[in-house]
Scaffold this motif. Sequence first.
Motif, PDB file in Angstrom:
ATOM      1  N   TYR A 158      -1.981  -8.924  -1.842  1.00 38.96           N
ATOM      2  CA  TYR A 158      -1.093  -8.567  -2.902  1.00 38.96           C
ATOM      3  C   TYR A 158      -0.465  -7.181  -2.561  1.00 38.96           C
ATOM      4  O   TYR A 158      -1.370  -6.281  -2.485  1.00 38.96           O
ATOM      5  N   ASP A 159       0.660  -6.928  -2.495  1.00 40.23           N
ATOM      6  CA  ASP A 159       1.505  -5.733  -2.148  1.00 40.23           C
ATOM      7  C   ASP A 159       2.159  -5.479  -3.418  1.00 40.23           C
ATOM      8  O   ASP A 159       3.144  -5.793  -3.512  1.00 40.23           O
ATOM      9  N   LEU A 160       1.599  -4.604  -4.231  1.00 37.29           N
ATOM     10  CA  LEU A 160       2.393  -4.277  -5.583  1.00 37.29           C
ATOM     11  C   LEU A 160       2.922  -2.804  -5.321  1.00 37.29           C
ATOM     12  O   LEU A 160       2.738  -2.175  -4.433  1.00 37.29           O
ATOM     13  N   ASP A 161       3.444  -2.044  -6.520  1.00 38.20           N
ATOM     14  CA  ASP A 161       4.158  -1.045  -6.595  1.00 38.20           C
ATOM     15  C   ASP A 161       2.903  -0.024  -6.054  1.00 38.20           C
ATOM     16  O   ASP A 161       3.200   0.899  -5.360  1.00 38.20           O
ATOM     17  N   ASP A 162       1.826   0.092  -7.056  1.00 38.71           N
ATOM     18  CA  ASP A 162       0.815   1.129  -6.616  1.00 38.71           C
ATOM     19  C   ASP A 162      -0.568   0.724  -6.268  1.00 38.71           C
ATOM     20  O   ASP A 162      -1.246   1.296  -6.007  1.00 38.71           O
ATOM     21  N   ILE A 163      -0.559  -0.748  -5.974  1.00 33.20           N
ATOM     22  CA  ILE A 163      -1.539  -1.315  -5.425  1.00 33.20           C
ATOM     23  C   ILE A 163      -1.334  -2.052  -4.229  1.00 33.20           C
ATOM     24  O   ILE A 163      -0.576  -3.061  -4.206  1.00 33.20           O
ATOM     25  N   PHE A 164      -2.357  -2.019  -3.425  1.00 32.72           N
ATOM     26  CA  PHE A 164      -2.308  -2.942  -2.183  1.00 32.72           C
ATOM     27  C   PHE A 164      -3.673  -3.740  -2.170  1.00 32.72           C
ATOM     28  O   PHE A 164      -4.684  -2.805  -1.971  1.00 32.72           O
ATOM     29  N   CYS A 165      -3.894  -4.808  -2.189  1.00 34.34           N
ATOM     30  CA  CYS A 165      -5.162  -5.728  -2.352  1.00 34.34           C
ATOM     31  C   CYS A 165      -5.310  -6.902  -1.214  1.00 34.34           C
ATOM     32  O   CYS A 165      -4.344  -7.520  -0.813  1.00 34.34           O
ATOM     33  N   VAL A 166      -6.550  -6.720  -0.482  1.00 31.39           N
ATOM     34  CA  VAL A 166      -6.660  -8.024   0.518  1.00 31.39           C
ATOM     35  C   VAL A 166      -7.970  -8.658  -0.032  1.00 31.39           C
ATOM     36  O   VAL A 166      -9.023  -8.064  -0.405  1.00 31.39           O
ATOM     37  N   TRP A 167      -7.743  -9.976  -0.658  1.00 33.73           N
ATOM     38  CA  TRP A 167      -8.645 -10.752  -1.035  1.00 33.73           C
ATOM     39  C   TRP A 167      -9.197 -11.803  -0.156  1.00 33.73           C
ATOM     40  O   TRP A 167      -8.343 -12.721   0.102  1.00 33.73           O
ATOM     41  N   GLU A 168     -10.431 -11.955   0.411  1.00 33.93           N
ATOM     42  CA  GLU A 168     -10.877 -12.731   1.311  1.00 33.93           C
ATOM     43  C   GLU A 168     -11.945 -13.670   0.526  1.00 33.93           C
ATOM     44  O   GLU A 168     -12.882 -13.266   0.122  1.00 33.93           O
ATOM     45  N   GLN A 189      -0.633   9.940  -7.409  1.00 33.51           N
ATOM     46  CA  GLN A 189       0.645  10.409  -7.648  1.00 33.51           C
ATOM     47  C   GLN A 189       0.937  11.334  -6.364  1.00 33.51           C
ATOM     48  O   GLN A 189       2.181  11.479  -6.343  1.00 33.51           O
ATOM     49  N   ASP A 190       0.176  11.792  -5.757  1.00 33.48           N
ATOM     50  CA  ASP A 190       0.729  12.570  -4.592  1.00 33.48           C
ATOM     51  C   ASP A 190       1.020  11.702  -3.311  1.00 33.48           C
ATOM     52  O   ASP A 190       1.331  12.219  -2.299  1.00 33.48           O
ATOM     53  N   GLY A 191       1.011  10.409  -3.469  1.00 32.36           N
ATOM     54  CA  GLY A 191       1.226   9.433  -2.416  1.00 32.36           C
ATOM     55  C   GLY A 191       0.159   9.179  -1.631  1.00 32.36           C
ATOM     56  O   GLY A 191       0.354   8.144  -0.616  1.00 32.36           O
ATOM     57  N   THR A 192      -1.187   9.575  -1.599  1.00 30.27           N
ATOM     58  CA  THR A 192      -2.247   9.212  -0.997  1.00 30.27           C
ATOM     59  C   THR A 192      -2.712   7.879  -1.668  1.00 30.27           C
ATOM     60  O   THR A 192      -2.305   7.609  -2.851  1.00 30.27           O
ATOM     61  N   TYR A 193      -3.748   7.371  -1.140  1.00 28.77           N
ATOM     62  CA  TYR A 193      -4.414   6.118  -1.695  1.00 28.77           C
ATOM     63  C   TYR A 193      -5.830   6.324  -1.755  1.00 28.77           C
ATOM     64  O   TYR A 193      -6.537   6.840  -0.759  1.00 28.77           O
ATOM     65  N   ASN A 194      -6.773   5.683  -2.619  1.00 29.74           N
ATOM     66  CA  ASN A 194      -7.915   5.552  -2.726  1.00 29.74           C
ATOM     67  C   ASN A 194      -8.210   4.200  -2.328  1.00 29.74           C
ATOM     68  O   ASN A 194      -7.610   3.088  -2.848  1.00 29.74           O
TER      69      ASN A 194
END
Length: 247
Positions: A158-168, A189-194
């Motif tokens: 899933y490649d969404l606006d604020d989320i990228f998810c790999v579901w295996e 908000q600063d462009g980094t990801y958790n």
Amino acid sequence: MYDEFAQVYDELMTGIDYPNWSDYIHRLFFNGKREFKSILEFGCGTGNITCNLAKKGFDITAVDLSEGMLSVADEKADRMGLKNIRFYLGDMSNFQINQTFDAVISCCDSVNYLPDLEALQSFFLCSYDCLESEGLLLFDVNTSSKYKEVIANNTFVYDLDDIFCVWENEPDFKNNEMHFNLTFFEKNQDGTYNRHEETQVQYFYTIEDIHRCLINVGFKNIKYYDFGTFLPGSNEGDRIQVVAEKK
């Protein structure tokens, strides 16, 4: 459990038609012999079906095992101005409350998270104790056919606006289990990801398993539908909707 996942759940599940699902639950109440006003919902998640049913005028007591899910659900109900919902943290297989309800529901394959037949029957017993006479228990389950033929060992991205998810998906058909391994990245908000990782497990149950446990508890007039319809359900379908009446 599922607390981090709760923050991204709704964005990943945008394809689910919750209003239509709630309408289906509402129509299933016509199987009953009483008027339905109060509902106890187990596995309410982020409250999508909860809120849709509350908007129809039902009084809902909603229970979930995840504080994160309940927090999202409570905020959602508050934004909608819904005052006829109470949220509780609890386990669907041993929940106790000093009240009975016209119906007990569990949606979105929450029952598939119960790990064995003992837990399944405990959930039925808990639901039975919480129901008024002639009240209904309604729940749906994914079938073993769906796990084997549809979900299988696929990987979804899933490649969404604020989320990228790999579901295996990691099936264990020998033990009737499906493991979901999720890795998701949430944009700040600063462009980094958790980065977060989570594993969930669902378990397979047949109509025969379910029927035996329901009968053991004392339910009657048990019906199995092909989900979303009033046609007979089977183990070969994708999802089964169950309706059972308390004596």
